[in-house]
Design an enzyme around this catalytic site. Structure first.
Site, PDB file in Angstrom:
ATOM      1  N   ILE A  18       0.825  -1.203   0.000  1.00  0.00           N
ATOM      2  CA  ILE A  18       0.000   0.000   0.000  1.00  0.00           C
ATOM      3  C   ILE A  18       0.861   1.255   0.000  1.00  0.00           C
ATOM      4  CG2 ILE A  18      -1.627   1.348   1.382  1.00  0.00           C
ATOM      5  CD1 ILE A  18      -2.840  -1.350   2.302  1.00  0.00           C
ATOM      6  N   ASP A  62      13.391   3.046  11.326  1.00  0.00           N
ATOM      7  CA  ASP A  62      12.348   2.311  12.030  1.00  0.00           C
ATOM      8  C   ASP A  62      11.415   3.302  12.714  1.00  0.00           C
ATOM      9  OD1 ASP A  62      10.847   0.793  13.838  1.00  0.00           O
ATOM     10  OD2 ASP A  62      12.513  -0.534  14.343  1.00  0.00           O
ATOM     11  N   VAL A  63      10.133   3.266  12.355  1.00  0.00           N
ATOM     12  CA  VAL A  63       9.176   4.235  12.914  1.00  0.00           C
ATOM     13  C   VAL A  63       9.020   4.108  14.417  1.00  0.00           C
ATOM     14  CG1 VAL A  63       7.818   4.464  10.791  1.00  0.00           C
ATOM     15  CG2 VAL A  63       7.194   2.712  12.482  1.00  0.00           C
ATOM     16  N   ASN A  89       1.662   4.703   7.411  1.00  0.00           N
ATOM     17  CA  ASN A  89       1.305   3.440   6.787  1.00  0.00           C
ATOM     18  C   ASN A  89       2.102   2.248   7.318  1.00  0.00           C
ATOM     19  OD1 ASN A  89       0.353   1.628   4.441  1.00  0.00           O
ATOM     20  ND2 ASN A  89       2.577   1.697   4.137  1.00  0.00           N
ATOM     21  N   SER A 141      -7.119  -0.446   9.799  1.00  0.00           N
ATOM     22  CA  SER A 141      -7.528  -1.734   9.244  1.00  0.00           C
ATOM     23  C   SER A 141      -8.972  -2.014   9.617  1.00  0.00           C
ATOM     24  CB  SER A 141      -6.630  -2.849   9.792  1.00  0.00           C
ATOM     25  OG  SER A 141      -7.131  -4.131   9.470  1.00  0.00           O
ATOM     26  N   TYR A 154      -2.738  -7.252  16.824  1.00  0.00           N
ATOM     27  CA  TYR A 154      -2.987  -6.449  15.621  1.00  0.00           C
ATOM     28  C   TYR A 154      -4.281  -5.650  15.777  1.00  0.00           C
ATOM     29  CZ  TYR A 154      -3.373  -5.355  10.629  1.00  0.00           C
ATOM     30  OH  TYR A 154      -3.466  -4.721   9.414  1.00  0.00           O
ATOM     31  N   LYS A 158      -4.556  -1.540  15.754  1.00  0.00           N
ATOM     32  CA  LYS A 158      -5.332  -0.810  14.743  1.00  0.00           C
ATOM     33  C   LYS A 158      -6.546  -0.108  15.354  1.00  0.00           C
ATOM     34  CE  LYS A 158      -2.694  -1.776  11.240  1.00  0.00           C
ATOM     35  NZ  LYS A 158      -1.958  -0.730  10.489  1.00  0.00           N
ATOM     36  N   VAL A 187      -6.032  -7.063   1.375  1.00  0.00           N
ATOM     37  CA  VAL A 187      -5.420  -6.414   0.216  1.00  0.00           C
ATOM     38  C   VAL A 187      -4.305  -7.318  -0.306  1.00  0.00           C
ATOM     39  CG1 VAL A 187      -4.231  -4.358  -0.645  1.00  0.00           C
ATOM     40  CG2 VAL A 187      -5.945  -4.139   1.163  1.00  0.00           C
TER      41      VAL A 187
END
Length: 254
Positions: A18, A62-63, A89, A141, A154, A158, A187
């Site tokens: 994405i 690395d975020v 993202n 998500s 996860y 999200k 996706v």
């Protein structure tokens, strides 16, 4: 005139899936784009391809690390100009039951998906506030809206992103900053392909089971999600902030 002519966009996790499709879409609409990624080789390949579409800067890091997140923002501003759009993202997925999940598993998912979003936003906000404008799109998500089995970390990350989005939108509306989340369903990305290989089912059977609950009967494409991100970041919806927009083939409408 292209919709984002003269604007600067920072996209985390921009080297594949994405993020890559979104970087390409913004470039095709006239923006200058900075794309981040942890894997140097993959990021370099992505940047080489994206350069055919416009001005692009690749930044490895690395975020989930504050020093890297701050560097993403400062280097983008120094090289391309003040950031108009931030697309958070970068993310990872973990499929594991909660009782088998380690503390390290939990931390890695929350650190990248949620803490990374916080850190990049934290460092991008001051300049947006000073300028009196800005746009942030958080890639959440459908798993932040409805539960997915074997995905508690996860889903937590999200779901946290969605409420973080809403809180930011309320907090910074007075500063001319819009903040929205996009909630993709399944996706067809390299992550999906990796999960199919790890399942032991073979891709066709894995995909058949994956899309069976989706009303449209298929997974989305990165390009379809990118178009929705550009819509949220555009001037077409100036009254839209604090939203969590589903792009999931109708899955969360069930």
């Amino acid at each position: 005139m292209p919709r984002f002519e003269g604007r600067v966009v920072l996209i985390t996790g921009g080297s594949s899936g994405i993020g890559f499709a979104t970087a390409k879409a913004f470039l095709d609409e006239g923006a200058a784009v900075a794309a981040t990624g942890r894997n140097a080789a993959r990021l370099n390949r992505a940047v080489q391809t994206l350069r055919a579409h416009g001005q692009v800067l690749g930044i490895r890091g690395d975020v989930s690390k504050a020093t890297d997140a701050k560097r993403f923002v400062t280097r983008t501003a120094r090289t391309l100009g003040p950031i108009d759009v931030l697309v958070n993202n970068a993310g990872i997925y973990l499929q594991k039951s909660t009782e088998k999940m380690t503390e390290r598993d939990w931390d890695s998912v929350l650190d990248i998906n949620l803490k990374g979003t916080f850190l990049c936003t934290k460092y991008a906000l001051p300049a947006m506030i000073r300028r009196g404008r800005g746009n942030i799109v958080n890639v959440a998500s459908d798993s932040g809206l409805v539960a997915s089995p074997l995905s508690s970390a996860y889903c937590a990350s999200k779901g946290g992103m969605i409420l973080f989005t809403r809180a930011l939108a309320v907090e910074h509306a007075k500063h001319g900053i819009r903040v929205n989340a996009i909630c993709p369903g399944e996706v067809r990305t390299p992550m999906l392909d990796r999960d199919a290989r790890a399942s032991g089912l073979g891709f066709r059977e894995y995909y058949r089971r994956l899309v069976a609950p989706i009303p449209q009967g298929r997974a989305g494409t990165p390009e379809e999600i990118a178009k929705a991100i550009l819509f949220l970041a555009s001037d077409e919806v100036p009254f839209m902030t604090g939203a969590a927009m589903s792009v999931d083939g109708g899955y969360t409408a069930l």
